[in-house]
Design a protein around this motif. Sequence first.
Motif, PDB file in Angstrom:
ATOM      1  N   ILE A 238      32.409   8.543  83.084  1.00 50.21           N
ATOM      2  CA  ILE A 238      32.202   9.898  83.292  1.00 50.21           C
ATOM      3  C   ILE A 238      30.804  10.243  82.376  1.00 50.21           C
ATOM      4  O   ILE A 238      30.088  11.143  82.977  1.00 50.21           O
ATOM      5  CB  ILE A 238      33.329  10.873  83.011  1.00 50.21           C
ATOM      6  N   THR A 239      30.822   9.681  81.298  1.00 51.24           N
ATOM      7  CA  THR A 239      29.946  10.058  80.204  1.00 51.24           C
ATOM      8  C   THR A 239      28.646   9.488  80.721  1.00 51.24           C
ATOM      9  O   THR A 239      27.512  10.059  80.692  1.00 51.24           O
ATOM     10  CB  THR A 239      30.209   9.380  78.962  1.00 51.24           C
ATOM     11  N   GLU A 240      28.765   8.178  81.229  1.00 46.62           N
ATOM     12  CA  GLU A 240      27.358   7.559  81.843  1.00 46.62           C
ATOM     13  C   GLU A 240      27.014   8.286  82.969  1.00 46.62           C
ATOM     14  O   GLU A 240      25.576   8.393  83.059  1.00 46.62           O
ATOM     15  CB  GLU A 240      27.942   5.994  82.123  1.00 46.62           C
ATOM     16  N   ILE A 241      27.943   8.759  84.005  1.00 46.59           N
ATOM     17  CA  ILE A 241      27.336   9.418  84.921  1.00 46.59           C
ATOM     18  C   ILE A 241      26.679  10.790  84.739  1.00 46.59           C
ATOM     19  O   ILE A 241      25.665  11.131  85.081  1.00 46.59           O
ATOM     20  CB  ILE A 241      28.297   9.832  86.096  1.00 46.59           C
ATOM     21  N   ALA A 260      19.229  -0.156  87.813  1.00 51.02           N
ATOM     22  CA  ALA A 260      20.232  -1.319  87.755  1.00 51.02           C
ATOM     23  C   ALA A 260      21.864  -1.047  87.100  1.00 51.02           C
ATOM     24  O   ALA A 260      22.740  -1.112  87.722  1.00 51.02           O
ATOM     25  CB  ALA A 260      19.852  -2.589  87.546  1.00 51.02           C
ATOM     26  N   ARG A 261      21.561  -0.441  86.101  1.00 50.51           N
ATOM     27  CA  ARG A 261      22.592   0.194  85.114  1.00 50.51           C
ATOM     28  C   ARG A 261      23.131   1.270  86.022  1.00 50.51           C
ATOM     29  O   ARG A 261      24.547   1.155  86.184  1.00 50.51           O
ATOM     30  CB  ARG A 261      22.015   0.753  83.777  1.00 50.51           C
ATOM     31  N   LEU A 266      28.173   3.037  89.100  1.00 47.88           N
ATOM     32  CA  LEU A 266      28.766   3.295  90.528  1.00 47.88           C
ATOM     33  C   LEU A 266      29.651   2.366  91.088  1.00 47.88           C
ATOM     34  O   LEU A 266      30.701   2.749  91.725  1.00 47.88           O
ATOM     35  CB  LEU A 266      27.545   3.850  91.462  1.00 47.88           C
ATOM     36  N   SER A 267      29.235   1.322  90.930  1.00 44.75           N
ATOM     37  CA  SER A 267      29.970   0.041  91.464  1.00 44.75           C
ATOM     38  C   SER A 267      31.367  -0.087  90.667  1.00 44.75           C
ATOM     39  O   SER A 267      32.421  -0.174  91.354  1.00 44.75           O
ATOM     40  CB  SER A 267      29.244  -1.363  91.284  1.00 44.75           C
ATOM     41  N   GLN A 268      31.246   0.372  89.359  1.00 43.37           N
ATOM     42  CA  GLN A 268      32.499   0.005  88.862  1.00 43.37           C
ATOM     43  C   GLN A 268      33.678   1.270  89.052  1.00 43.37           C
ATOM     44  O   GLN A 268      34.921   1.212  89.099  1.00 43.37           O
ATOM     45  CB  GLN A 268      32.235   0.166  87.014  1.00 43.37           C
ATOM     46  N   ILE A 305      30.620  -1.287  98.599  1.00 37.53           N
ATOM     47  CA  ILE A 305      29.442  -0.942  97.768  1.00 37.53           C
ATOM     48  C   ILE A 305      29.158   0.657  97.854  1.00 37.53           C
ATOM     49  O   ILE A 305      29.618   1.346  98.761  1.00 37.53           O
ATOM     50  CB  ILE A 305      28.293  -1.534  98.007  1.00 37.53           C
ATOM     51  N   SER A 306      28.511   1.277  96.714  1.00 39.78           N
ATOM     52  CA  SER A 306      28.384   2.655  96.658  1.00 39.78           C
ATOM     53  C   SER A 306      27.384   3.205  97.688  1.00 39.78           C
ATOM     54  O   SER A 306      26.591   2.381  98.387  1.00 39.78           O
ATOM     55  CB  SER A 306      28.190   3.207  95.427  1.00 39.78           C
ATOM     56  N   GLU A 307      27.429   4.387  97.745  1.00 44.72           N
ATOM     57  CA  GLU A 307      26.439   5.275  98.935  1.00 44.72           C
ATOM     58  C   GLU A 307      24.861   4.740  98.411  1.00 44.72           C
ATOM     59  O   GLU A 307      24.093   4.450  99.446  1.00 44.72           O
ATOM     60  CB  GLU A 307      26.658   6.474  99.076  1.00 44.72           C
TER      61      GLU A 307
END
Length: 358
Positions: A238-241, A260-261, A266-268, A305-307
């Motif tokens: 949540i903090t990263e997003i 890439a990060r 998002l993948s995690q 995978i993410s959108e």
Amino acid sequence: MEQNKFLKIFAFSAFVILMGVSCWATVESLHLLLPSWPVVFFWAVTVIFFVVSSIGTKLIVDSFNQRIRVDNRGWRLIGGIILLLIFWLCFSLPTNTHTFFYRSAIKDVLVQDLTDTKDKLQSLSNGGIAKSIIEQEKADFKNKINGLFANFAGEINNPGLEGWADRAEARIIDIERELGPLQRLQLRNNTHSGRQELIKAMRSIVDDKQLSHSITVYDTRLENINKGLNQDDIRKLITEIQRVQNKMHADPNNNEEPTARTSIILSQAYKIINNYSDILIKEFEKSHPDKIKLSQEDKKHFSGISETERMRSVVDVWKDFFSGKYAGRGFIFWVMLGALVDIAGFIFFDIAFAKREQ
């Protein structure tokens, strides 16, 4: 003669420029799909394929040109069509469109992806859907016990019954079927105050038993459902997003994202949400089919995978287009632009290398 030479030079120059634009778009698309592959390889293949496509269009044009002598016009026409189908329609046009569409839409897709994913993670940090379902079950159970106890209190308050009569005992047995054995208290005197004292004391016993039951049954069940959730990992994501969102908000013109990060984040997050949806569906699909619909939708949305990452794949983007996902997003415009760039290049190639003899 000079005019004809100038036209050929201009046409060849225009062809090279348009080929450069088209090949750049194709290389970008392929690099998005296969980021670990060397870019020089993509450039080499793309330039060769574009030239082959141009030759295909020239074969088609020459097969219809009656002002020049051409052997095997029919075979040239068929060969030109095959070359166009393979090297342009199946390669250059889809990748060009993908790059143009990706650059026009990726920020909107990323913003929505980050918002949806963070909302789901925040829900998980607060107990998720399981908490709301079990809290409702606890409330329903409490209301049921309250109703049964009201029946018992009504029998105790009945002035026509002396003491703890059979009907009051039957009501306590109803409660015991839900909570287990309960202590019986004696009615000290069959007065209004005496009956109220007994009801209050029994209410305390029932409440304690109900609390113990809720902890054992409902709270333990919720704990078991959520034990697979690592709250530290969820808070970090949540903090990263939020960091990415703040960065994009501070500089809307920054084209760095998605990095890439960000894709890894998002993948995690998708994996956590998807796994949680599996747990909820397994736990509540039969007992709460109406309330589990959201988890079933999450299972579809957050599976794989993410959108944002999906947008990197030319194959997935075209699949989504044909499924109607990009309705109203201007995808057709980018198809037309990609086609026009290539077709213009093919036209200038034909002009630059046209046969003029009779």
